[in-house]
Write an enzyme that holds these catalytic residues in place. Structure first.
Site, short mmCIF file in Angstrom:
data_model
loop_
_atom_site.label_atom_id
_atom_site.label_comp_id
_atom_site.label_asym_id
_atom_site.label_seq_id
_atom_site.Cartn_x
_atom_site.Cartn_y
_atom_site.Cartn_z
N GLU A 1 0.84 -1.19 0.00
CA GLU A 1 0.00 0.00 0.00
C GLU A 1 0.88 1.25 0.00
O GLU A 1 1.70 1.42 0.90
CB GLU A 1 -0.90 -0.01 1.24
N GLU B 1 -4.34 -6.49 3.07
CA GLU B 1 -3.08 -7.10 3.48
C GLU B 1 -3.03 -8.60 3.22
O GLU B 1 -1.98 -9.14 2.84
CB GLU B 1 -2.80 -6.80 4.95
N PHE C 1 -1.47 -3.54 11.09
CA PHE C 1 -2.19 -3.76 9.85
C PHE C 1 -1.68 -5.01 9.12
O PHE C 1 -2.14 -5.33 8.02
CB PHE C 1 -2.16 -2.52 8.95
N HIS D 1 -1.09 2.02 15.79
CA HIS D 1 0.08 2.42 15.01
C HIS D 1 1.41 2.11 15.70
O HIS D 1 2.45 2.50 15.20
CB HIS D 1 0.03 3.91 14.66
#
Ligand SMILES: Cc1ncc(C[n+]2csc(CCOP(=O)(O)OP(=O)(O)O)c2C)c(N)n1
Ligand SMILES: Cc1ncc(C[n+]2csc(CCOP(=O)(O)OP(=O)(O)O)c2C)c(N)n1
Ligand SMILES: [Mg+2]
Ligand SMILES: [Mg+2]
Lengths: 375, 347, 375, 347
Positions: free
Chosen positions: B47, B78, B104, B147
């Site tokens: 991505e 993913e 992710f 994150h």
């Protein structure tokens, strides 16, 4: 500029991406020409004869395997009886360089692709996870985690594109597997990449016990194609000629750089999900009987006899060939398996790590202490 | 499939080159560029890795230089990225893919555990899966939720995968080149908080093999074991420890799986004491394996139980609270202090 | 009987599940009645005035937040400027008892739903992951892992069905998020369960840097609906009246037990992905300018003025209200955050485990040793 | 959300009832039925759990008894199952879902780690997520690939989740009732190989709390720590050990996360020796945490390093090879023998 509107003109033509309202058929349940062939063209006599032959062999292989599972000679066997036309039609439609991505149910397709029976059954006998060399036969290992193989097919196909090689990947999946996120991602990647992939959904009406109506509210599974910009076909999956023609058409499109095709083949699993399943818990025997009357072998046989392509003599020769295959499978599967515990550590990495070598040594020491032969 | 480093000559000439300050992000970028140049089977995708050059700019300029067939953006999925990478590897390519942030990567978990880790094994070694998954990991950058995860322990517990992580820019280059050249699938964890840390070096493929730990600082009293973003923190703690009278040896694991038991156990046998540091939650974390294994192998050499300095057993906290969560030099020194020094004579 | 054929009759009527070829519009870019309203009906004057008011407030909130992020007072801010019509139209279309499932980008929608500005910004300031009580506002936490919230919406909606409660869930997602497997599974579950859910895809043309053409080959994202048996609408996402009307229609269908609706709203993100992003790397400024000319606020303002529903005086009052909001946000965000490290251990489980209590005690001891105040 | 066992009376009457032989599968079925009956918020769903009653028949008859609105089949998608369960829990239901086999839980990994484990935390405790995920795990049943994984360590390393697993039919009933009554999300691991093992008991909710380990067999010489399918194996090994002169204490952990340190450490302090057993690969497995933690807490009581008897660090092997992989009584006795008894005087 208006990025999002880029394809809007096509949207009006969206209808072209939708499948037909009823399944395409080349040969009907009685062995007569189907009245809804759509764009499909009847394969030549040689192909039809071969489709029939391979179905007879495949069916025999399948029933033998079912028996072996019941006798405990296989760990498990998921039969594809009833789906013979899909299995054989799909496998024969591939060219030498193309790849097949089968599921646990597709042993008949794997066999038809040329993998020896014994190597086909390695997984289900339980000696190893995959008994054949995928690269040699261009057949991926039979895949158990549902829908995951669709992504592998897209990757393999797109790699061919990137390498400028003419190679198409055929992904087999069931109606249930269409619900998994991986199927969605595979169709989407294939659409965006225009990857040379054919998706063949064998819609056999059930995911183990769950009927299609609980699986999707879509009018057809083929109707999913438009959501990825992928043209789709809805076909009669008990018509080997239609399956062959549809997959061939998909392969040709892909090879011509036109991208993926989605095919939904309507068929039926005649046996239980596996030998461990009790299908009477979730479906009526009348339903099974009805489907038996649409037997894929019988209809092609009727057609071939009508066309003078099969007679009693050739049918008898074929039956004998099938018996020889069954006998061979029986013999091989009844022989005791020899497994090598040291192999456990062999293929985890390209070379065993120090830790794995230690573990292997420990196991071998333990086995020799037990004075139990290593085999 | 045999794959050798086909880059000897450029690297040798590089060795003669001058050392320059380089960030870890730039070192990784260079490693990708050199791998793409050296081996036409290498493809880089994920991505935003193409046109944008990655949200951390690690793939900056690669699409322009190598073209859209070698370096490209994918749809946002993913499992799709890892699943197609597996198919590409089956067809002879060497995919290097990116999970944009550590958390992710979870949607790809099934493809990683059930296929990437197992296909070589399942096929009796007939299929090689030389896939590299780059995963920016860890906290310390003020990222909002999801994150800043450290998920390495999920992968180190999965046989068939290699898991590596660099602690310095030079090693980022070396390890990534090695990971791409490795026939096994590699989870390559990049410590986000060190992307912008600089080192003055000549990037080179000369160095310890992919599966070797290195002693970053020799010491006699205690072995401090770290990896990724915690290597720098461990080095700092070791410096601070001097004034407390402790001579700390710092080991940078580099390879979490396989674990270089030889190097680490040798150190612990010498020092008799060890502390492991990582950001991930302690419970069931990677440090548990290190502690358990070293204890088993070095039991009679140990003066004290091996201690772990880790993140708390909580979801990664929000930016304003992460400083309370992350291991720091104080906590490391405190752990060292708890290593039962009472009876010791340390000069 | 023929399970798989069950819906074939509908298949012929499949066209009814497809969206229009061009986006439905109630008010065009110049503030005139749109020439393609489809089934949508213009909301009443009160609603139009309120849509305008909330967009002006939302826009001001958004630009203030963008500024605060640049000043480092927020950890990050993903702006929804340009998507104001989607944000406000969607939030206002919900009834009191309905639930909103927003993403990180949908702060304007969260605010419009009634969550105080400060609680809306808690996540992005970085004090905690979610600053508001989801149950109180019936707003799920803003969701970062893409597409995952779509499944939560389906579950919540279906729970209402199971409990015989009239409650609809609205899932917001971006064009990029449609590629994730979770979106597929959510649409599929919703279709099968006829769950009371509205899916609103804000197609703003990009997923960070990746344009729609690399995201999907579908003619439209709305065209995905048919693959799940879900009716879909393609609308102009910069037309607040159209967004409101479409979401309202979806809510009504859902409340009437007719199941889910998929809406694709064509819009544009005017700012960069977040303050940390450099959009010039992947899109031309001319594209941005073009979209600025389709500003959702300007067009509704033009319409309202034409209809005598807005004049200079009321516009000025509104502008002043917006400034007061901005001032309030500034003040609150410029105040220093007080965080409690002990809270780290508080909500991991319903009650902290013994291990967590020990860890909390350790941390507090450490902090008091450092003579650093706990706040 | 406070949730109490609302089943006191039926259970009390049951206590008076006669003990009957019951399989673990039947005990689980009874626990589901009793929970469905006791609390109308409970819903049971997943692949094939309705009409078929589950591939292991654990949900047999429930759809018929409680109707399609309480017990139902879903489309085939595990992330979908867990993701919608989360949404249902947000709306006041208590979903009990099934992953058909352990490895088929991986597609749901993101929903489990990023949402199920974190939502309570993310919302400052405002949302409760009383979801139970039932996972048939482990090998020993001759399953082909992907049907015999032991994935518990992925979840025990994830803060916010509870992970429990029963070793006996009686405990299967008790633990599942407790898991369903628990306000936290629970991964409930069911040892497939014990589904058909019988115990003559009265099923009851009287018993240790959800987070307590139990001593299944007291002993003085060594603590054998097991869970799930390995509890029976450990008990067998303990019996066999008698003839070798070892008095083995067997602990059934029940709750893997949180870990009942108090009970286990007390035992190890008494015995001075411990062995942990599990089927999952050893490296980074749950046993690493147990060993590391106990060593840290009981260091000066230990006569020998804590040993682990686990599966090898390999993908789960095919049926014909699994007997070489799985921990058995021989390996456990061998580990006990390696606990440095030389200098010991054991009566
Ligand atoms: C990811 C995953 N989830 C669950 C299973 C267990 N399982 C095996 S076969 C099956 C049903 C598959 O149905 P379908 O896709 O229609 O294929 P069919 O068996 O009918 O050929 C299920 C649920 C699995 N193999 N993989
Ligand atoms: C599962 C997952 N993968 C990757 C990301 C990183 N990421 C954050 S936003 C984004 C793009 C999202 O695009 P879109 O869905 O179109 O929403 P938009 O940002 O345009 O509103 C990406 C890749 C993420 N948040 N979650
Ligand atoms: Mg099926
Ligand atoms: Mg977008």
């Amino acid at each position: 500029m208006k990025t999002q509107y880029a394809r809007r003109s096509e949207a009006t033509a969206a209808g072209t991406l939708l499948p037909s309202a009823t399944p395409l058929q080349l040969i009907d349940a009685d062995g007569h020409p189907g009245d809804n062939p759509g764009s499909l063209r009847l394969p030549g006599p040689d192909v039809l004869v071969e489709l029939h032959r391979r179905m007879v062999l495949g069916r025999r292989f399948d029933s033998q395997s079912t028996a072996l599972a019941k006798q405990g000679r296989l760990a498990v066997y998921p039969s594809s009886r009833g789906q013979d036309a899909c299995q054989v039609g799909a496998a024969l439609a591939l060219r030498r360089q193309d790849w097949l991505f089968p599921t646990y149910r597709d042993s008949m397709a794997v066999l038809t692709r040329g993998v020896p029976a014994e190597e086909t059954l390695t997984l289900l006998r339980g000696d190893w996870h995959c008994g054949y060399d995928p690269v040699q036969y261009r057949v991926a290992p039979q895949c158990t985690p549902l829908a995951t193989n669709t992504l592998h097919a897209v990757g393999l196909g797109y790699a061919a594109t990137l390498k400028n090689e003419d190679q198409v990947a055929l992904a087999l999946l069931g109606d249930g597997a269409t619900s998994e996120g991986d199927t969605h991602e595979a169709l989407n990647f294939a659409g965006v990449w225009k990857a040379p992939v054919v998706f063949l959904v064998q819609n056999n009406g059930y995911a183990i016990s769950v009927p299609l109506a609980k699986q999707t509210a879509a009018p057809t599974l083929a109707a999913k194609g438009i959501g990825y910009g992928i043209p789709s076909l809805l076909i009669d999956g008990n018509d080997a000629a239609a399956v062959y023609a549809a997959v061939r058409a998909g392969v040709s499109r892909a090879a011509a750089g036109e991208g993926p095709t989605l095919i939904e083949a309507i068929t039926y699993r005649v046996e239980a999900h596996t030998n461990a399943d009790d299908a009477s818990r979730y479906r009526a025997s009348a339903e099974v009987s009805e489907w038996l009357s649409r037997d894929p072998i019988a209809r092609l046989e009727a057609y071939l006899r009508g066309a003078g392509l099969l007679d009693d003599a050739s049918a008898a020769r074929l039956a004998a060939e099938a018996e020889r295959l069954a006998e061979d499978v029986r013999q091989r599967m009844n022989a005791d398996v020899s497994v090598d515990p040291a192999e456990l550590f062999e293929h985890v990495y390209a070379r065993p790590t120090a830790a794995l070598e230690r573990q292997r040594a420990e196991l071998l020491a333990e086995l020799s202490e037990l004075e139990e032969p290593a085999l | 499939m045999t794959r050798v480093m086909s880059t000897d000559s450029p690297d040798k000439s590089a060795a003669a080159a001058e050392a320059k300050p380089v960030t870890m992000a730039a070192a990784l970028n260079q490693a990708l560029a050199d791998s793409l140049a050296a081996d036409e089977r290498v493809v880089v995708f994920g991505e935003d890795v193409g046109t944008l050059g990655g949200v951390f700019r690690v793939t900056d300029g690669l699409a322009g230089r190598f073209g859209e067939r070698r370096v490209f953006d994918t749809p946002l999925a993913e499992a799709g990225i890892v699943g197609t990478a597996i198919g590409m590897a089956m067809n002879g390519l060497v995919p290097v893919v990116e999970m944009q942030f550590d958390a992710f990567g979870y949607p790809a978990f099934e493809q990683v555990t059930s296929h990437l880790a197992k296909l070589h094994n399942r096929t009796r070694g007939r299929l090689a899966l030389p896939v590299v998954i780059r995963v920016p990991f860890g906290g310390g950058i003020g990222g909002v939720e999801h994150h800043s995860d450290s998920s390495e322990a999920y992968y180190t517990h999965t046989p068939g995968l290699r898991v590596v992580t660099p602690g310095t820019p030079a090693d980022a280059y070396l390890l990534l080149r090695q990971a791409i050249a490795c026939p096994d699938p590699v989870l390559f964890f990049e410590p986000k908080r060190r992307y912008w840390s600089r080192e003055t070096v000549v990037l080179s493929t000369d160095g310890p093999p992919i599966d070797r730990a290195v002693v970053r600082r020799p010491g006699r009293d205690v072995t401090l074991i770290a990896y990724g973003g915690m290597v720098a923190t461990a080095m700092e703690a070791a410096s601070e420890a001097v004034s407390e009278g402790w001579d700390v040896e710092v080991i940078d694991l580099r390879s979490l799986s396989p674990f270089d038991e030889e190097t680490v156990a040798a150190s612990v046998r010498r020092t008799g004491r060890a502390v492991i540091v990582h950001e991930a939650a302690g419970f069931g974390g990677y440090g548990a394996e290190v502690a358990a294994r070293l204890t088993e192998r070095c039991f009679h050499y140990l003066e004290a139980p091996i201690l772990r300095v880790t993140g708390f057993d909580i979801p990664y906290p929000p930016p304003h609270l992460e400083r309370f969560h992350l291991p720091n030099t104080d906590r490391i020194l405190d752990a060292i202090a708890r290593l039962q020094w009472e009876d010791e004579d340390r000069g």
